[in-house]
Write a protein that holds these residues in place. Structure first.
Motif, PDB file in Angstrom:
ATOM      1  N   LEU A  34     185.512  54.793  70.300  1.00  0.00           N
ATOM      2  CA  LEU A  34     184.307  54.397  69.398  1.00  0.00           C
ATOM      3  C   LEU A  34     183.507  55.535  68.588  1.00  0.00           C
ATOM      4  CD1 LEU A  34     182.790  51.857  72.060  1.00  0.00           C
ATOM      5  CD2 LEU A  34     183.773  51.293  69.727  1.00  0.00           C
ATOM      6  N   LEU A  35     183.490  56.869  69.381  1.00  0.00           N
ATOM      7  CA  LEU A  35     182.946  57.843  68.682  1.00  0.00           C
ATOM      8  C   LEU A  35     183.866  58.321  67.463  1.00  0.00           C
ATOM      9  CD1 LEU A  35     181.749  59.488  71.734  1.00  0.00           C
ATOM     10  CD2 LEU A  35     180.375  58.775  70.260  1.00  0.00           C
ATOM     11  N   VAL A  36     185.048  58.207  67.823  1.00  0.00           N
ATOM     12  CA  VAL A  36     185.969  58.764  66.613  1.00  0.00           C
ATOM     13  C   VAL A  36     185.636  57.860  65.311  1.00  0.00           C
ATOM     14  CG1 VAL A  36     188.348  58.513  65.819  1.00  0.00           C
ATOM     15  CG2 VAL A  36     187.779  59.654  68.068  1.00  0.00           C
ATOM     16  N   LEU A  37     185.642  56.405  65.672  1.00  0.00           N
ATOM     17  CA  LEU A  37     185.301  55.593  64.540  1.00  0.00           C
ATOM     18  C   LEU A  37     184.011  55.802  63.776  1.00  0.00           C
ATOM     19  CD1 LEU A  37     186.400  51.963  66.367  1.00  0.00           C
ATOM     20  CD2 LEU A  37     187.576  53.395  64.431  1.00  0.00           C
ATOM     21  N   VAL A  38     183.018  56.186  64.685  1.00  0.00           N
ATOM     22  CA  VAL A  38     181.744  56.583  63.972  1.00  0.00           C
ATOM     23  C   VAL A  38     181.809  57.839  63.078  1.00  0.00           C
ATOM     24  CG1 VAL A  38     179.261  57.080  64.657  1.00  0.00           C
ATOM     25  CG2 VAL A  38     180.438  55.391  65.777  1.00  0.00           C
ATOM     26  N   LEU A  39     182.474  58.656  63.611  1.00  0.00           N
ATOM     27  CA  LEU A  39     182.749  60.078  63.121  1.00  0.00           C
ATOM     28  C   LEU A  39     183.679  59.921  61.907  1.00  0.00           C
ATOM     29  CD1 LEU A  39     183.060  62.461  66.065  1.00  0.00           C
ATOM     30  CD2 LEU A  39     181.107  62.413  64.579  1.00  0.00           C
ATOM     31  N   ARG A  40     184.541  59.278  61.925  1.00  0.00           N
ATOM     32  CA  ARG A  40     185.409  58.939  60.727  1.00  0.00           C
ATOM     33  C   ARG A  40     184.890  58.093  59.552  1.00  0.00           C
ATOM     34  NH1 ARG A  40     189.069  61.195  58.223  1.00  0.00           N
ATOM     35  NH2 ARG A  40     190.295  61.545  60.179  1.00  0.00           N
ATOM     36  N   LEU A  46     181.511  60.619  52.849  1.00  0.00           N
ATOM     37  CA  LEU A  46     180.822  61.707  52.072  1.00  0.00           C
ATOM     38  C   LEU A  46     182.179  62.134  50.999  1.00  0.00           C
ATOM     39  CD1 LEU A  46     179.476  63.884  54.949  1.00  0.00           C
ATOM     40  CD2 LEU A  46     178.252  62.324  53.365  1.00  0.00           C
ATOM     41  N   ARG A  47     181.638  62.558  49.742  1.00  0.00           N
ATOM     42  CA  ARG A  47     182.613  62.767  48.754  1.00  0.00           C
ATOM     43  C   ARG A  47     182.534  64.272  48.577  1.00  0.00           C
ATOM     44  NH1 ARG A  47     181.073  58.619  43.685  1.00  0.00           N
ATOM     45  NH2 ARG A  47     181.558  56.745  44.831  1.00  0.00           N
ATOM     46  N   VAL A  48     183.297  64.761  49.692  1.00  0.00           N
ATOM     47  CA  VAL A  48     183.634  66.289  49.606  1.00  0.00           C
ATOM     48  C   VAL A  48     184.914  66.606  49.714  1.00  0.00           C
ATOM     49  CG1 VAL A  48     181.353  66.952  50.362  1.00  0.00           C
ATOM     50  CG2 VAL A  48     182.924  66.532  51.950  1.00  0.00           C
ATOM     51  N   PRO A  49     185.649  67.355  49.227  1.00  0.00           N
ATOM     52  CA  PRO A  49     186.968  67.732  49.170  1.00  0.00           C
ATOM     53  C   PRO A  49     187.507  68.308  50.556  1.00  0.00           C
ATOM     54  CG  PRO A  49     186.098  69.397  47.801  1.00  0.00           C
ATOM     55  CD  PRO A  49     185.015  68.326  48.128  1.00  0.00           C
ATOM     56  N   THR A  88     170.957  65.515  52.736  1.00  0.00           N
ATOM     57  CA  THR A  88     171.527  66.991  53.100  1.00  0.00           C
ATOM     58  C   THR A  88     172.428  67.095  52.365  1.00  0.00           C
ATOM     59  OG1 THR A  88     171.097  65.846  55.477  1.00  0.00           O
ATOM     60  CG2 THR A  88     172.805  67.706  54.941  1.00  0.00           C
ATOM     61  N   ARG A  89     172.739  68.513  51.686  1.00  0.00           N
ATOM     62  CA  ARG A  89     173.880  68.857  50.924  1.00  0.00           C
ATOM     63  C   ARG A  89     174.850  69.595  51.651  1.00  0.00           C
ATOM     64  NH1 ARG A  89     171.932  69.184  45.714  1.00  0.00           N
ATOM     65  NH2 ARG A  89     169.725  69.140  45.444  1.00  0.00           N
ATOM     66  N   PHE A  90     176.153  69.240  51.524  1.00  0.00           N
ATOM     67  CA  PHE A  90     177.265  69.876  51.960  1.00  0.00           C
ATOM     68  C   PHE A  90     178.242  70.651  51.122  1.00  0.00           C
ATOM     69  CE2 PHE A  90     176.304  65.429  53.851  1.00  0.00           C
ATOM     70  CZ  PHE A  90     176.239  65.958  55.093  1.00  0.00           C
ATOM     71  N   TYR A  91     177.721  70.727  49.944  1.00  0.00           N
ATOM     72  CA  TYR A  91     178.223  71.833  49.069  1.00  0.00           C
ATOM     73  C   TYR A  91     179.834  71.903  49.272  1.00  0.00           C
ATOM     74  CZ  TYR A  91     173.393  73.694  49.383  1.00  0.00           C
ATOM     75  OH  TYR A  91     172.122  73.556  49.123  1.00  0.00           O
ATOM     76  N   GLN A  92     180.473  70.821  48.974  1.00  0.00           N
ATOM     77  CA  GLN A  92     181.802  70.592  48.969  1.00  0.00           C
ATOM     78  C   GLN A  92     182.761  70.763  49.914  1.00  0.00           C
ATOM     79  OE1 GLN A  92     183.095  69.157  45.832  1.00  0.00           O
ATOM     80  NE2 GLN A  92     180.778  68.776  45.558  1.00  0.00           N
ATOM     81  N   SER A  93     182.035  70.931  51.135  1.00  0.00           N
ATOM     82  CA  SER A  93     182.695  71.135  52.379  1.00  0.00           C
ATOM     83  C   SER A  93     182.217  70.616  53.565  1.00  0.00           C
ATOM     84  CB  SER A  93     182.898  72.669  52.595  1.00  0.00           C
ATOM     85  OG  SER A  93     183.450  73.228  53.869  1.00  0.00           O
ATOM     86  N   LEU A  94     182.660  70.173  54.704  1.00  0.00           N
ATOM     87  CA  LEU A  94     182.164  69.625  55.702  1.00  0.00           C
ATOM     88  C   LEU A  94     183.175  70.012  56.969  1.00  0.00           C
ATOM     89  CD1 LEU A  94     180.102  67.798  57.295  1.00  0.00           C
ATOM     90  CD2 LEU A  94     181.605  65.919  56.866  1.00  0.00           C
TER      91      LEU A  94
END
Length: 209
Positions: A34-40, A46-49, A88-94
């Motif tokens: 369930l946690l994997v589904l939430v995280l996925r 998010l549109r980060v490469p 929140t800004r992710f600057y193309q990376s997460l």
């Protein structure tokens, strides 16, 4: 999951079934799933490469299941929803450390919310309802525990202290250390956190004459 997050509030998340209860009902694998589904769902939104891969997400899900046993799945859904919608800004990376930090910041906000709600309940005056009195007392104990373990955001070793708490909880859950040893390690973190907060809040020394 999207339906669950719509209109979700801190109060609703705090009242939802806790992860340890879901673990008892569903088992470890199902809870982590369930946690994997939430995280996925969060990562895919998010549109980060540069994003965590499947192995990273699975490892983080396992860590969350062991760390936030007495918080709810809705807490984690709300934490990630707020991270996505609060600018929140992710600057193309997460990476997973960023996700963990965002979730930890949510629980700092939750602690403040519970503290405020507890003070509001006390301000309403004494109650002759025994159930209400018991609820207030229980909430006070929970708030006190959360506040003791809430790390000072300005502590220079905040991340290492947070990691120590995570490792301690994981070792305790696996039976690698006793509850007494786990409590001693948590007390060491609380002491280090308290000392820094006390020094930071202490008034400056008067100037030399």
């Amino acid at each position: 999951m999207a339906e669950v997050s719509v209109g979700l509030t801190l109060a609703q998340a705090a009242a939802a079934p806790k992860l340890f209860q879901l673990q008892r009902q569903l088992g470890d694998r199902a809870l982590v799933g369930l946690l994997v589904l939430v995280l996925r769902a969060f990562v895919d939104s998010l549109r980060v490469p540069d994003k965590p891969d499947a192995a990273d997400i699975l490892e983080l899900a396992d860590t969350l299941a062991q760390t936030y046993t007495h918080d709810s799945l809705k807490d984690l859904i709300l934490a990630l929803k707020q991270a996505r919608t609060n600018g929140t800004r992710f600057y193309q990376s997460l990476d997973t450390s960023t996700i963990y930090r965002l979730i930890s910041e949510y629980f700092d906000r939750k602690a403040s919310f519970l503290e405020s709600r507890h003070l509001d309940m006390k301000a309403t005056g004494p109650s002759h309802d025994a159930a209400t009195v018991a609820t207030i007392a229980g909430a006070g104990n929970v708030v006190a525990t959360i506040l003791r373990r809430r790390l000072d955001p300005d502590h220079p070793n905040r991340e290492s202290l947070r990691r120590k708490l995570t490792i301690t909880k994981g070792k305790e859950a696996r039976g690698l250390i006793t509850p007494e040893q786990a409590q001693q390690q948590r007390q060491e973190v609380e002491t280090a956190n308290y000392r820094h907060a006390t020094r930071r809040k202490a008034p400056p020394a008067p100037p030399e004459p």
